[in-house]
Enzyme design. Structure first.
Site, short mmCIF file in Angstrom:
data_model
loop_
_atom_site.label_atom_id
_atom_site.label_comp_id
_atom_site.label_asym_id
_atom_site.label_seq_id
_atom_site.Cartn_x
_atom_site.Cartn_y
_atom_site.Cartn_z
N GLU A 439 -68.26 87.70 -85.19
CA GLU A 439 -68.52 87.24 -86.55
C GLU A 439 -70.03 87.13 -86.75
O GLU A 439 -70.73 86.55 -85.93
CB GLU A 439 -67.86 85.86 -86.74
CG GLU A 439 -68.30 85.15 -87.98
CD GLU A 439 -68.38 83.62 -87.78
OE1 GLU A 439 -68.09 83.13 -86.67
OE2 GLU A 439 -68.77 82.95 -88.73
N ASP A 512 -67.67 81.42 -83.87
CA ASP A 512 -68.19 80.07 -83.61
C ASP A 512 -67.09 79.03 -83.62
O ASP A 512 -66.03 79.22 -84.22
CB ASP A 512 -69.22 79.70 -84.68
CG ASP A 512 -70.54 80.39 -84.42
OD1 ASP A 512 -70.84 80.66 -83.24
OD2 ASP A 512 -71.25 80.68 -85.40
N ASP A 514 -66.80 76.52 -85.33
CA ASP A 514 -66.94 75.72 -86.55
C ASP A 514 -65.94 76.19 -87.60
O ASP A 514 -65.07 77.01 -87.31
CB ASP A 514 -68.38 75.80 -87.09
CG ASP A 514 -68.75 77.23 -87.45
OD1 ASP A 514 -67.85 78.11 -87.44
OD2 ASP A 514 -69.93 77.48 -87.74
N ASP A 516 -66.23 78.10 -90.34
CA ASP A 516 -66.26 79.53 -90.67
C ASP A 516 -65.65 80.34 -89.54
O ASP A 516 -64.90 81.29 -89.77
CB ASP A 516 -67.70 80.00 -90.89
CG ASP A 516 -68.25 79.45 -92.20
OD1 ASP A 516 -67.43 79.00 -93.03
OD2 ASP A 516 -69.49 79.47 -92.37
#
Ligand code: 28F
Length: 652
Positions: A439, A512, A514, A516
């Site tokens: 990503e 990640d 997180d 997103d």
């Protein structure tokens, strides 16, 4: 000691042949635990609870238990309680021991003894209380029966206290407490949500049975929540299960369709409802055991559904002469739960999650043929809505076929024409090749520089991905974000998917830790689940596990993948020097790692951790995805609220 208790204790002093057998029996469980509970990982740990609960459910099926309580006590001790008749305590003639003791010390002597319930056997299920006992550091069982409270204790399967009466009572029931043996399990921490999902499923499958689950552990660093409690009871059984599965979707008809029937010693019930999405969900169970691999009950269901809808379409004139609906057309947007009960279930396949009894196919087919036909005749508005959905599906599938064909022809022409965003590896043997789907462009850049280009390919993805939920198959095939993934993997899509053409045997999602990142992971998993399912079924999909922390002491640097590891590593680095200053920083994302850091921590096969994605993970992603993308605002808000905590935890 009362005379009564003495009488129970008497025979156990004789060390007879049957007792030797008992010892060997439970010894075997400790020697090869995987044979009995599947694995000694977290899944096996949770399996212990299911085994005990299964026994209580059998007592409910026999008609004597209405409420089961599962509690996670501090220290990850499990307590399961029911209000059934209580396990019998009388001394058995053959063994000379109380029935209670036999249940807990003899392999395969669980509560599966007829008495109105169904025999549950095969696979890993129903191996019984003795297996849980063998794998527990300690276990104690208390039975309320005939006015007395009986108690008995064990350690690692060995009796440590004979059965004795410890008091009087005016109720009946069984309570078991156990502490899983840390010598046997990799991890002994229970996940509340895992237990909750399973107990909810069991509550749906056993209409009217109340199951309460509670978490009494104090809050911990990893877990903000404590004292959670959920109590579930569904009078509507699998009808409510279907409503629940459709909770974030728009139903095409208000009421869940329900059909059921019995034949000889088997019975089947089916609940189904169509919604306006494009995917089909079939959850099937045999004797309350989930069968994700499908099998004869699903086959019977599918054949009959296609036949009934085609016949209904012809009869009502919705289908013209020569027109017909495929099975997939009929099941587009359908959510169904199939639950069968039978005497000798045959669980097949590598994971024993597929029902093999062919007479069940005939039973399910027969019930659906008769009752669904009748239902459609009595409910023409519902019939119309289902036919409209299936017809639209049929036309879209035709359009998708044409789109797919054009993809196939194109890739044929530009043979090997790979996407621009793909940095391929040199090796050509798929078994040796890996592809990292990364990503973000900056993370992609580090990955390209850090990788071992001999066998590691990198595909960068960026920007917002297509909403797979709302898009029709033909749009998905043409989508600019997914097209590179499809082309790079090389194995086609949907009905054309061919595992033999897959160009990499490790497909690694690197995103990640997180919001997103989890979004992109969810999207990709949903996409793979719906359009390249064999990829997941065959274990080719992985999630990269990047570290969370960097620890620095002078020139020495280490990384940690969890809070626990961070604390351990930090203590190690400090060594005997309690004043040493250790700098701990949190990785904010893959993008901020240097190419060397990324290689060493996340990509080097010698050092990295990869998490293999299971079908279960993908199903969960698919559900979260539907929830996030669906029309219903309320469940979406609830999910974001629950997970906001998780996210803020991560960001500390
Ligand atoms: C917390 C876990 O295990 N509950 C159970 C019963 C009730 C009977 C039973 C179980 C009989 C002879 C084996 C009672 N009265 N909860 C539980 N409740 N097992 S397990 O019988 C087991 C067999 O040996 C029970 C009359 N018949 C059956």
């Amino acid at each position: 000691m009362s005379e009564e208790t003495k009488a129970f204790l008497e025979p156990k002093e004789t060390y007879d042949a049957s007792q030797i057998q008992v010892l060997e029996g439970l010894e075997a469980v400790r020697l090869r635990p995987g044979m009995y509970i599947g694995s000694t990982s977290s899944s096996g740990l949770h399996h212990l609870v299911y085994e005990i609960v299964d026994n209580a459910i059998d007592e409910a099926l026999a008609g004597f238990c209405t409420h089961i309580t599962v509690t996670v006590e501090p220290g990850d001790v499990i307590r399961v309680s029911d209000d059934g008749r209580g396990i019998p305590v009388d001394v058995q003639e053959q063994t000379g021991k109380p029935a209670l003791e036999v249940v807990y010390t003899v392999l395969h002597a669980g509560g599966k003894f007829g008495g109105g319930g169904y025999k549950v056997s095969g696979g890993l299920h129903g191996v019984g209380a003795s297996v849980v006992n063998a794998l527990s550091e300690w276990l104690e069982v208390e039975v309320h029966r005939g006015g007395n409270i009986y108690q008995m204790k064990f350690s690692r399967g060995d009796k440590t206290q004979d059965m004795k009466i410890i008091g009087q009572t005016d109720r009946t029931g069984t309570t078991v407490r156990f502490k899983p043996d840390p010598e046997m399990f990799e991890d002994t921490v229970y996940d509340y949500e895992t237990l909750h999902v399973r107990m909810r499923e069991q509550a749906f499958l056993n209409a009217g049975l109340r199951i309460t689950i509670a978490d009494e552990r104090p809050e911990s660093a990893d877990r903000e929540e404590s004292e959670r409690r959920d109590s579930m009871c569904y009078e509507g059984g699998i009808r409510e299960f279907v409503s629940y599965l459709n909770r974030s979707k728009q139903p095409l008809h208000p009421d869940v369709i329900y059909v059921a029937g019995v034949r000889e010693d088997s019975e089947a019930e089916i609940a189904l409802q169509w919604n306006d999405s494009y995917n089909e969900v079939i959850d099937s169970f045999a004797n309350n055991i989930h069968t994700p691999g499908g099998g004869m009950h699903e086959t019977g269901f599918k054949t009959a559904l296609t036949r009934v809808l085609n016949a209904y379409g012809k009869k009502t004139g919705v289908l013209k002469e020569g027109e017909s609906l495929s099975g997939e057309d009929c099941r587009e947007g359908m959510t169904a739960v199939i639950s069968v009960k039978l005497v000798n279930p045959q669980f097949e396949g590598q994971t024993k999650d597929k029902l093999g009894n062919s007479d069940i196919r005939t039973l399910v087919d027969g019930i659906l043929q008769e009752k669904l036909t009748e239902f459609l005749e009595e409910n023409p508005a519902v019939g119309r809505a289902i036919m409209d959905k299936a017809l639209t599906a049929s036309r879209a599938r035709e359009a998708a076929r044409r789109a797919r064909e054009s993809i196939r022809n194109k890739s044929g022409l530009e043979s090997g024409g790979m996407p621009e965003k793909l940095q391929d590896c040199n090796e050509k043997d798929p078994a040796l090749c890996e592809i990292y789907i990364v990503e973000g462009d900056s993370a992609g850049g580090s990955a390209i520089q850090g990788r071992d280009s001999r066998f590691q390919a990198i595909l960068s993805m960026w920007g917002k991905m297509l909403n797979v939920e709302k898009a029709r198959a033909d749009k998905i095939y043409k989508n600019e974000k997914l097209q590179p993934v499809i082309t790079a993997l090389g194995a086609g899509i949907g009905e054309d998917f061919n595992l033999e053409k897959l160009r990499y045997h490790k497909v690694i999602i690197m995103a990640d830790a997180d919001v997103d990142g989890s979004h992109i992971r969810t999207l990709l998993l949903t996409f793979f689940f719906r359009y390249m399912r064999p990829l997941i079924e065959n274990g080719y999909v992985y999630s990269a596990v990047p570290p969370l922390y960097k620890l620095t002491r002078g020139k020495q640097q280490r990384v940690a993948y969890s809070d626990e590891e961070r604390d351990r590593v930090s203590a190690e680095m400090r060594g005997d020097n309690p004043n040493a200053k250790i700098d701990i920083s949190r990785y904010k994302g893959l993008g901020e790692m240097s190419k060397d850091e990324l290689w060493e921590t996340t990509m080097d096969p010698e050092k990295r951790t990869l998490r293999r994605i299971t079908l279960g993970d993908a199903i969960q992603a698919d559900q979260i995805f539907s929830l996030l993308m669906g029309e219903e605002v309320e469940p979406r808000r609830a999910w974001i609220e629950t997970n906001a905590k998780y996210v803020s935890n991560l960001d500390i």
